[in-house]
Design a protein around this motif. Structure first.
Motif, mmCIF file in Angstrom:
data_model
loop_
_atom_site.group_PDB
_atom_site.id
_atom_site.type_symbol
_atom_site.label_atom_id
_atom_site.label_comp_id
_atom_site.label_asym_id
_atom_site.label_seq_id
_atom_site.Cartn_x
_atom_site.Cartn_y
_atom_site.Cartn_z
ATOM 1 N N ASN A 1 -17.761 -19.399 -8.962
ATOM 2 C CA ASN A 1 -17.126 -18.824 -10.138
ATOM 3 C C ASN A 1 -18.154 -18.019 -10.929
ATOM 4 O O ASN A 1 -18.792 -18.520 -11.841
ATOM 5 N N ASP B 1 -17.401 -14.741 -12.107
ATOM 6 C CA ASP B 1 -16.719 -13.594 -12.692
ATOM 7 C C ASP B 1 -17.153 -13.317 -14.130
ATOM 8 O O ASP B 1 -17.057 -12.204 -14.609
ATOM 9 N N ASP B 2 -17.638 -14.330 -14.840
ATOM 10 C CA ASP B 2 -18.051 -14.113 -16.229
ATOM 11 C C ASP B 2 -19.364 -13.346 -16.322
ATOM 12 O O ASP B 2 -19.547 -12.516 -17.209
ATOM 13 N N SER C 1 -13.956 -15.347 -3.148
ATOM 14 C CA SER C 1 -13.851 -13.952 -3.550
ATOM 15 C C SER C 1 -15.201 -13.263 -3.747
ATOM 16 O O SER C 1 -15.381 -12.128 -3.312
ATOM 17 N N SER D 1 -16.093 -10.480 0.831
ATOM 18 C CA SER D 1 -15.104 -11.338 0.180
ATOM 19 C C SER D 1 -14.088 -11.898 1.167
ATOM 20 O O SER D 1 -13.659 -11.204 2.107
ATOM 21 N N SER E 1 -19.791 -11.027 -8.193
ATOM 22 C CA SER E 1 -18.384 -11.095 -8.549
ATOM 23 C C SER E 1 -17.666 -9.834 -8.079
ATOM 24 O O SER E 1 -18.049 -8.719 -8.413
ATOM 25 N N ARG E 2 -16.626 -10.020 -7.311
ATOM 26 C CA ARG E 2 -15.862 -8.870 -6.831
ATOM 27 C C ARG E 2 -15.177 -8.147 -7.989
ATOM 28 O O ARG E 2 -15.144 -6.915 -8.049
ATOM 29 N N GLN E 3 -14.654 -8.922 -8.924
ATOM 30 C CA GLN E 3 -13.993 -8.331 -10.088
ATOM 31 C C GLN E 3 -14.976 -7.478 -10.887
ATOM 32 O O GLN E 3 -14.638 -6.380 -11.341
ATOM 33 N N HIS E 4 -16.205 -7.961 -11.031
ATOM 34 C CA HIS E 4 -17.228 -7.221 -11.762
ATOM 35 C C HIS E 4 -17.595 -5.929 -11.027
ATOM 36 O O HIS E 4 -17.728 -4.864 -11.650
ATOM 37 N N GLN F 1 -15.815 -4.143 -9.009
ATOM 38 C CA GLN F 1 -14.748 -3.154 -8.977
ATOM 39 C C GLN F 1 -14.749 -2.245 -10.200
ATOM 40 O O GLN F 1 -14.137 -1.183 -10.181
ATOM 41 N N LYS F 2 -15.455 -2.646 -11.254
ATOM 42 C CA LYS F 2 -15.612 -1.760 -12.408
ATOM 43 C C LYS F 2 -16.445 -0.536 -12.043
ATOM 44 O O LYS F 2 -16.289 0.537 -12.615
ATOM 45 N N ASP G 1 -12.094 -2.376 -2.137
ATOM 46 C CA ASP G 1 -11.238 -3.027 -1.146
ATOM 47 C C ASP G 1 -11.153 -2.253 0.160
ATOM 48 O O ASP G 1 -10.705 -2.788 1.175
#
Length: 282
Positions: free
Chosen positions: A11, A13-14, A35, A68, A88-91, A93-94, A100
């Motif tokens: 975890n 993502d933060d 992820s 991922s 972090s994948r979410q990070h 993608q910024k 993807d």
């Protein structure tokens, strides 16, 4: 090393980046996925990794990047040291909106001669991280994260490839099913778990469940449950003075002959040999 609570471990993502260092006397991590991207750099010893069924030997000075949601496992039968970076994948993608559509998975065994200099440049960057961790100068975390991002930038620039359709995580439903059953195993591994019981949890027939699990994780469900038990048994052998038979039974292994066979296969020695090595090192 106990590594079965995957969602908690990965975890990031933060913060976007998490860097960990490890020193382990033998370890095993069963098939899993997550992820965040995962980069493993071996400093000492060696590790054997399986990514989507393909095995890779990672030796000192080598690194491997796992994309991922790729199912992977790792094991090492000797003392090993290394570092692990999670992105972090979410990070990401910024900064990389089309992430993807890229395959970032990489290991030395697919390295071409023309890219050797870049590979060695990345390894030199990774070697800078352990001294920073030990010395901890002012602002060392900024420097560590800067190095980690530069490493990923070089991999992205020189080793990323267009993702094959099979590598794009489209079938989230399958991963959700697997997550449900692996979480159930984590919570109930010390008790008998039948194939029928596991299949019923997913609303599948016994036959379909067996095929689905083996095709997804590369091992049978029964073997996977025993692998999880072995992780807990190994931990208690190294960290308690309880009798080996007591530990084995506590963690749900009822076939002692199979236990000995799997234990030696994964950890490279017997439980008693591990206890002996630990006693010598004290």
């Amino acid at each position: 090393m106990i590594a079965f609570k995957y969602k908690q471990l990965y975890n990031v993502d933060d913060t976007g980046i998490a860097i960990k260092y490890y020193t382990e006397r033998g370890y095993y991590t069963p098939p899993h996925w997550h992820s965040p991207l995962e980069l493993i750099f071996v400093l000492n010893g060696s590790a054997e990794m399986s990514i989507n069924g393909h095995r890779h030997l990672v030796v000192p000075g080598d690194f491997v990047l796992i994309d991922s949601n790729q199912i992977h496992e790792s094991k090492c039968a000797t003392m090993t040291m290394g570092l692990c970076i999670h992105y972090s994948r979410q990070h990401l993608q910024k900064y990389i909106p089309d992430l993807d559509h890229l395959n970032l998975q990489f290991s030395r065994d697919i390295l071409v001669k023309e890219k050797l200099d870049i590979y060695l440049q990345i390894c030199e960057l990774l070697k800078k991280l352990p001294p920073l961790h030990v010395q901890q100068p002012l602002g060392y975390r900024l420097e560590c994260e800067s190095i980690a991002m530069e490493v990923l930038y070089l991999i992205l620039t020189h080793f990323a490839r267009p993702a094959e359709e099979s590598l794009i995580p489209e079938n989230i439903g399958s991963l959700d099913r697997l997550s449900a059953i692996t979480s159930y195993v984590d919570d109930h591994y010390s008790k008998p778990i039948s194939l029928e019981e596991a299949a019923q949890k997913l609303g599948l027939s016994r036959e379909y469940f067996c095929r689905f699990f083996k095709q997804s994780l590369g091992v049978t469900f029964t073997r996977y449950v025993n692998q999880i038990r072995l992780i807990h048994i190994y931990h208690d052998i190294c960290n308690t003075e309880d009798g080996i038979m007591e530990i084995v039974e506590r963690h749900g292994f009822t076939n002692y002959k199979l236990f000995n066979k799997m234990f030696k296969e994964i950890y490279g020695c017997t439980p008693r040999e591990i206890r002996h090595k630990l006693a010598i090192d004290k």
